[in-house]
Structures are given as C-alpha cells and as structure tokens.
Scaffold this motif. Structure first.
Motif, PDB file in Angstrom:
ATOM      1  N   LYS A  98       8.440   5.509  12.619  1.00 11.19           N
ATOM      2  CA  LYS A  98       9.131   4.697  11.627  1.00 11.19           C
ATOM      3  C   LYS A  98       8.309   4.598  10.344  1.00 11.19           C
ATOM      4  N   HIS A  99       8.942   4.944   9.217  1.00 15.77           N
ATOM      5  CA  HIS A  99       8.302   4.888   7.902  1.00 15.77           C
ATOM      6  C   HIS A  99       7.036   5.749   7.848  1.00 15.77           C
ATOM      7  N   GLN A 100       7.006   6.822   8.614  1.00 16.50           N
ATOM      8  CA  GLN A 100       5.780   7.622   8.732  1.00 16.50           C
ATOM      9  C   GLN A 100       5.296   8.153   7.387  1.00 16.50           C
ATOM     10  N   ILE A 101       6.176   8.794   6.637  1.00 17.13           N
ATOM     11  CA  ILE A 101       5.761   9.388   5.357  1.00 17.13           C
ATOM     12  C   ILE A 101       5.282   8.304   4.405  1.00 17.13           C
ATOM     13  N   ARG A 102       6.004   7.217   4.336  1.00 18.02           N
ATOM     14  CA  ARG A 102       5.657   6.126   3.434  1.00 18.02           C
ATOM     15  C   ARG A 102       4.300   5.531   3.787  1.00 18.02           C
ATOM     16  N   ARG A 103       4.060   5.340   5.063  1.00 21.76           N
ATOM     17  CA  ARG A 103       2.802   4.723   5.506  1.00 21.76           C
ATOM     18  C   ARG A 103       1.629   5.689   5.389  1.00 21.76           C
ATOM     19  N   HIS A 104       1.865   6.967   5.668  1.00 23.19           N
ATOM     20  CA  HIS A 104       0.790   7.952   5.523  1.00 23.19           C
ATOM     21  C   HIS A 104       0.396   8.119   4.057  1.00 23.19           C
ATOM     22  N   LEU A 105       1.383   8.134   3.159  1.00 22.69           N
ATOM     23  CA  LEU A 105       1.058   8.263   1.738  1.00 22.69           C
ATOM     24  C   LEU A 105       0.332   7.019   1.222  1.00 22.69           C
ATOM     25  N   LYS A 106       0.711   5.869   1.713  1.00 29.02           N
ATOM     26  CA  LYS A 106      -0.019   4.651   1.337  1.00 29.02           C
ATOM     27  C   LYS A 106      -1.471   4.747   1.797  1.00 29.02           C
ATOM     28  N   PHE A 116      -3.601  17.579   5.520  1.00 32.20           N
ATOM     29  CA  PHE A 116      -2.926  17.320   6.791  1.00 32.20           C
ATOM     30  C   PHE A 116      -3.470  16.008   7.326  1.00 32.20           C
ATOM     31  N   LEU A 117      -2.592  15.015   7.452  1.00 27.13           N
ATOM     32  CA  LEU A 117      -3.028  13.705   7.899  1.00 27.13           C
ATOM     33  C   LEU A 117      -2.625  13.487   9.353  1.00 27.13           C
ATOM     34  N   ASP A 118      -3.614  13.257  10.181  1.00 27.01           N
ATOM     35  CA  ASP A 118      -3.405  12.955  11.592  1.00 27.01           C
ATOM     36  C   ASP A 118      -3.890  11.526  11.809  1.00 27.01           C
ATOM     37  N   LYS A 119      -2.977  10.581  11.607  1.00 29.87           N
ATOM     38  CA  LYS A 119      -3.338   9.163  11.708  1.00 29.87           C
ATOM     39  C   LYS A 119      -2.292   8.437  12.551  1.00 29.87           C
ATOM     40  N   PRO A 120      -2.662   8.014  13.753  1.00 27.68           N
ATOM     41  CA  PRO A 120      -1.717   7.247  14.591  1.00 27.68           C
ATOM     42  C   PRO A 120      -1.236   5.991  13.872  1.00 27.68           C
ATOM     43  N   LEU A 121       0.003   5.613  14.143  1.00 24.47           N
ATOM     44  CA  LEU A 121       0.605   4.456  13.493  1.00 24.47           C
ATOM     45  C   LEU A 121       1.060   3.443  14.535  1.00 24.47           C
ATOM     46  N   GLY A 133       9.022   3.146  -5.954  1.00 25.56           N
ATOM     47  CA  GLY A 133      10.216   2.484  -5.467  1.00 25.56           C
ATOM     48  C   GLY A 133      10.090   1.914  -4.074  1.00 25.56           C
ATOM     49  N   ASP A 134       8.933   2.080  -3.438  1.00 31.11           N
ATOM     50  CA  ASP A 134       8.727   1.546  -2.096  1.00 31.11           C
ATOM     51  C   ASP A 134       8.252   0.102  -2.232  1.00 31.11           C
ATOM     52  N   VAL A 135       9.138  -0.847  -1.919  1.00 29.07           N
ATOM     53  CA  VAL A 135       8.795  -2.255  -2.120  1.00 29.07           C
ATOM     54  C   VAL A 135       7.930  -2.817  -0.992  1.00 29.07           C
ATOM     55  N   ASN A 136       7.906  -2.133   0.152  1.00 32.62           N
ATOM     56  CA  ASN A 136       7.125  -2.625   1.290  1.00 32.62           C
ATOM     57  C   ASN A 136       5.748  -1.980   1.407  1.00 32.62           C
ATOM     58  N   HIS A 137       5.624  -0.724   0.981  1.00 34.76           N
ATOM     59  CA  HIS A 137       4.354  -0.014   1.131  1.00 34.76           C
ATOM     60  C   HIS A 137       3.848   0.539  -0.207  1.00 34.76           C
ATOM     61  N   GLY A 138       4.495   0.155  -1.301  1.00 28.72           N
ATOM     62  CA  GLY A 138       4.187   0.769  -2.588  1.00 28.72           C
ATOM     63  C   GLY A 138       3.396  -0.116  -3.540  1.00 28.72           C
ATOM     64  N   ASP A 139       3.445   0.259  -4.820  1.00 25.18           N
ATOM     65  CA  ASP A 139       2.725  -0.427  -5.891  1.00 25.18           C
ATOM     66  C   ASP A 139       3.772  -1.083  -6.791  1.00 25.18           C
ATOM     67  N   TYR A 186      10.570  16.870   3.073  1.00 24.87           N
ATOM     68  CA  TYR A 186      10.887  15.796   2.136  1.00 24.87           C
ATOM     69  C   TYR A 186      10.139  16.047   0.823  1.00 24.87           C
ATOM     70  N   LEU A 187      10.647  15.461  -0.245  1.00 28.63           N
ATOM     71  CA  LEU A 187       9.912  15.384  -1.502  1.00 28.63           C
ATOM     72  C   LEU A 187       9.712  13.912  -1.843  1.00 28.63           C
ATOM     73  N   ALA A 188       8.521  13.581  -2.332  1.00 33.71           N
ATOM     74  CA  ALA A 188       8.210  12.201  -2.689  1.00 33.71           C
ATOM     75  C   ALA A 188       7.536  12.167  -4.056  1.00 33.71           C
ATOM     76  N   LEU A 189       7.970  11.247  -4.892  1.00 30.29           N
ATOM     77  CA  LEU A 189       7.309  10.993  -6.166  1.00 30.29           C
ATOM     78  C   LEU A 189       6.331   9.851  -5.940  1.00 30.29           C
ATOM     79  N   VAL A 190       5.047  10.113  -6.145  1.00 28.84           N
ATOM     80  CA  VAL A 190       4.017   9.123  -5.795  1.00 28.84           C
ATOM     81  C   VAL A 190       3.153   8.761  -6.993  1.00 28.84           C
TER      82      VAL A 190
END
Length: 254
Positions: free
Chosen positions: A172-180, A110-115, A188-194, A97-101
């Motif tokens: 679910k929403h792994q990339i979004r939550r890990h980047l947060k 490398f993020l190893d964080k259980p969700l 553009g992430d209204v649930n996990h963004g700025d 994936y590509l993400a603009l953050v």
C-alpha cells in the motif's frame, strides 16, 4: 489534510484495451475503484461506471489509489479474474509509473526497504497492529530534471525530477513511501509529500492532484499466451507542466 478531491462528474471512461476476457481503462485521478464505506458520500466508482458502460459485470483484478491515474485492469468473468490474479500473485505482471517529485533524483536506484502496513483507524480497527514490515522493492530511474529560480523555504531555487517507477512488490502506497524515504516526495501527495511544494504547484500551475501516473501494465495473456502491454497517456495537463519545466512535450518521450 484529506486527499478527498472536489466533486467531479466523470464522463465516459476511456477504454485502453479490451478482448473477450479483459478490459482496461484510463482511470482519472480522484475516482475510486469501487464503493467504500470510508467514502459513503461518493456516488461514482470506476467499477460501476464501467459495468454500466459495457452493459455487463466487471471484476477488478488490481487497484490504484484514488488520486493516482492510469491503467486499471478488469476481468469480464470471475474465472478470468482468478487467472489474472494468479499472475499478480506470481509477480509476472510488470507495472510502470511516472512520478513528478521534489528534488534531483539519482540516475538510477533500486530501493529494497520493507514497509510496515498502513492501517486505517476505521477499516482496520481489528487488524494486527504489530504486524512485521513486509518486503517492498522498487526500481527508480530519473528521466528529466529541472530547476526554477524561485525560492521556497530556505533554498533559492526549486528542483524537480520526472521519475520512472517499477514496483516489484505491491504494498500500500509503496511508490509514495519509497520516494519519501529517498527525500523525493511526489508533488500533490498530501500524506507523504511536501506541503510547501504542493501549494506552489496549486498556485503556479493550477494543479490539485497527485502527480503519479500508472502509465503501463505488461503481462503474458493467460489464454492467448501473447505478450500484452497496455499504455495510458499522461494527459494534456501533465504534458503542459513538462513543457513549462523545459522537458519534451511529446507523449512519446515518456
């Protein structure tokens, strides 16, 4: 705040790959993969649209969040779906994936964080509310950074990064939550963004979508045993933003 976009009439779906067993499309942002009782007002779904376009049944083998665009793979038979699903279960399918953050991302992390599973109040009403967090791992690589001399909040400049994301698990929403978690929320992430930066992009770039793109899906074909890589273009809107941020504006650079 809802992620429900304004109603859009989608045209014919762009087919990225097709053989006698599988077909992949470039799913537009805002299009649901299949019918959901949570969105009863919707009339367009990738699965039904592709079925009508091909004139045959299709079987989803994975999913993309509604606001995410990019490679979406379907099987053309239940048997082919079963065999592709097995590859997903075994973790032998590579997703890029590509993400603009917001913010300056590190060169590599490398993020190893259980969700903990995100449950919907309606759909998951009877689900186990105390389920333990699930293993979740993502590799992030920073491709480009940019700073603009525009004050937002308490900072005199705004900083953005284009990040390459390789999820090793499929929560679910792994990339979004890990980047947060890394303090690098996706634009553009209204649930996990700025929300301040989301609004800035709406006003200055006329952008009203989640800036997360499923750009590649790679696997060894279950029947031909040949390596397959399916790619989706970023689209003109994203390339225009890359150019405005001073990044290469050619698709090959991403």
């Amino acid at each position: 705040m809802s992620e429900r976009p304004e109603p859009i009439e989608y045209g014919e779906l762009a087919i990225l790959y097709q053989d006698e067993n599988y077909v992949a499309i470039n799913k537009p942002s805002g299009l649901l993969v299949h019918r959901s009782f949570l969105d009863k007002h919707e009339t367009q779904f990738a699965m039904q649209m592709l079925r009508d376009q091909l004139g045959q049944h299709v079987f989803p083998v994975h999913r993309l969040d509604r606001p995410t665009s990019g490679v979406l793979l379907f099987a053309l038979s239940s048997e082919a779906a079963r065999d592709m699903n097995q590859l997903f279960i075994e973790g032998t399918i590579a997703k890029r994936y590509l993400a603009l953050v917001r913010g300056f991302a590190p060169e590599s992390v490398f993020l190893d964080k259980p969700l903990k599973e995100e449950l919907d109040k309606i759909a998951d009403k009877f689900a186990d509310q105390d389920k333990a967090p699930q293993e979740a791992q993502t590799q992030f690589n920073c491709l480009h950074q940019a700073a603009l001399p525009i004050p937002i909040g308490k900072y005199p400049t705004v900083r953005y990064s284009l990040v390459e994301c390789f999820p090793k698990t499929g929560r679910k929403h792994q990339i979004r939550r890990h980047l947060k978690h890394l303090s690098l929320p996706i634009i553009g992430d209204v649930n996990h963004g700025d929300n301040q930066h989301n609004q800035f992009f709406r006003e200055h770039f006329e952008l009203r979508r989640l800036m997360l793109f499923a750009t590649e899906l790679s696997f060894v074909h279950p029947y031909t045993h040949k390596p397959i890589t399916i790619k989706a273009p970023l689209g003109e809107d994203m390339l225009k933003i890359c150019q405005q941020l001073g990044w290469p504006d050619q698709e090959k650079d991403y």
